[in-house]
Design a protein around this motif. Structure first.
Motif, short mmCIF file in Angstrom:
data_model
loop_
_atom_site.label_atom_id
_atom_site.label_comp_id
_atom_site.label_asym_id
_atom_site.label_seq_id
_atom_site.Cartn_x
_atom_site.Cartn_y
_atom_site.Cartn_z
N GLY A 94 0.82 -1.22 0.00
CA GLY A 94 0.00 0.00 0.00
C GLY A 94 0.85 1.26 0.00
O GLY A 94 0.55 2.23 -0.71
N LEU A 95 1.90 1.28 0.80
CA LEU A 95 2.79 2.45 0.83
C LEU A 95 3.47 2.65 -0.52
O LEU A 95 3.64 3.79 -0.97
N ALA A 96 3.88 1.57 -1.16
CA ALA A 96 4.51 1.68 -2.49
C ALA A 96 3.50 2.25 -3.50
O ALA A 96 3.87 3.08 -4.35
N LEU A 97 2.25 1.83 -3.39
CA LEU A 97 1.22 2.36 -4.29
C LEU A 97 0.96 3.84 -4.01
O LEU A 97 0.79 4.64 -4.94
N TRP A 98 0.90 4.24 -2.73
CA TRP A 98 0.73 5.65 -2.38
C TRP A 98 1.89 6.48 -2.90
O TRP A 98 1.72 7.61 -3.38
N LEU A 99 3.10 5.94 -2.79
CA LEU A 99 4.29 6.64 -3.28
C LEU A 99 4.20 6.84 -4.80
O LEU A 99 4.47 7.93 -5.31
N THR A 100 3.81 5.79 -5.50
CA THR A 100 3.63 5.88 -6.96
C THR A 100 2.58 6.92 -7.31
O THR A 100 2.77 7.76 -8.20
N TYR A 101 1.45 6.89 -6.60
CA TYR A 101 0.38 7.86 -6.81
C TYR A 101 0.90 9.28 -6.58
O TYR A 101 0.60 10.20 -7.36
N GLY A 102 1.66 9.47 -5.52
CA GLY A 102 2.21 10.79 -5.22
C GLY A 102 3.13 11.29 -6.32
O GLY A 102 3.11 12.47 -6.68
N PHE A 103 3.96 10.39 -6.89
CA PHE A 103 4.82 10.77 -8.01
C PHE A 103 3.98 11.17 -9.21
O PHE A 103 4.25 12.18 -9.87
N TRP A 104 2.98 10.38 -9.53
CA TRP A 104 2.13 10.66 -10.69
C TRP A 104 1.39 11.99 -10.54
O TRP A 104 1.23 12.71 -11.51
N LYS A 105 0.94 12.29 -9.32
CA LYS A 105 0.21 13.53 -9.08
C LYS A 105 1.14 14.72 -8.88
O LYS A 105 0.69 15.85 -8.89
N GLY A 106 2.43 14.45 -8.65
CA GLY A 106 3.36 15.54 -8.41
C GLY A 106 3.18 16.18 -7.04
O GLY A 106 3.45 17.36 -6.87
N GLU A 107 2.72 15.40 -6.08
CA GLU A 107 2.47 15.90 -4.73
C GLU A 107 3.65 15.59 -3.83
O GLU A 107 3.81 14.47 -3.36
N ILE A 108 4.49 16.58 -3.58
CA ILE A 108 5.69 16.39 -2.78
C ILE A 108 5.38 15.89 -1.37
O ILE A 108 6.06 14.98 -0.88
N PRO A 109 4.37 16.42 -0.66
CA PRO A 109 4.09 15.90 0.68
C PRO A 109 3.73 14.41 0.67
O PRO A 109 4.16 13.66 1.56
N LEU A 110 2.96 13.98 -0.31
CA LEU A 110 2.61 12.56 -0.42
C LEU A 110 3.85 11.70 -0.66
O LEU A 110 4.02 10.65 -0.06
N VAL A 111 4.71 12.16 -1.54
CA VAL A 111 5.93 11.42 -1.86
C VAL A 111 6.84 11.35 -0.64
O VAL A 111 7.36 10.28 -0.30
N ALA A 112 7.03 12.48 0.03
CA ALA A 112 7.94 12.52 1.18
C ALA A 112 7.43 11.63 2.32
O ALA A 112 8.18 10.78 2.84
N ALA A 113 6.17 11.81 2.71
CA ALA A 113 5.63 11.05 3.83
C ALA A 113 5.61 9.55 3.54
O ALA A 113 6.04 8.74 4.37
N ASN A 114 5.13 9.17 2.37
CA ASN A 114 5.05 7.75 2.05
C ASN A 114 6.41 7.14 1.75
O ASN A 114 6.63 5.96 2.00
N GLY A 115 7.34 7.94 1.24
CA GLY A 115 8.69 7.44 1.01
C GLY A 115 9.39 7.09 2.31
O GLY A 115 9.99 6.02 2.45
#
Length: 132
Positions: A94-115
């Motif tokens: 799930g975290l890997a999917l959230w990280l992928t979603y964050g990259f696709w959306k260009g949302e830095i907070p999503l990428v940082a937190a889930n990474g």
């Protein structure tokens, strides 16, 4: 005397169409909220973050840092017998999917937190797989 809305004159070309497309209306709303945003990211000199933004960052810090004590304990004891393998497999997926979603959306907070959370949960999963 003001005319009823249905009887008002058609807008001029400078005012735009009478019924803008959904995309045009959304873009106008975004420009009104954040006039100097580019690709969803605020630029220097933009409006300060809202309470909603601060709430999101606080939530990300809390949920991410919650894994730190468990990682430290697993690292020191090398014991993962009370940790569910299935739960951590699903969590890391799930975290890997959230990280992928964050990259696709260009949302830095999503990428940082889930990474960061993925690294912490991945560490626990690694020890679970290695030490049972």
């Amino acid at each position: 005397m003001a005319l009823r809305p249905s009887l008002q004159a058609a807008p001029t070309p400078e005012q735009g169409p009478l019924f803008p497309s959904r995309a045009a209306a959304r873009q106008k709303a975004l420009e009104h909220r954040c006039p100097r945003s580019v690709g969803g990211f605020l630029q220097d000199g933009d409006l300060p973050m809202s309470l909603m933004d601060y709430t999101g960052y606080a939530a990300a810090i809390c949920t991410t840092s919650a894994y730190i004590p468990q990682v430290v304990r697993v690292w020191r004891t090398r014991s993962t017998k009370d940790i569910s393998l299935k739960m951590f497999l699903v969590l890391v997926t799930g975290l890997a999917l959230w990280l992928t979603y964050g990259f696709w959306k260009g949302e830095i907070p999503l990428v940082a937190a889930n990474g960061v959370t993925l690294m912490l949960a991945g560490t626990i999963l690694y020890f679970k797989l290695k030490h049972g």
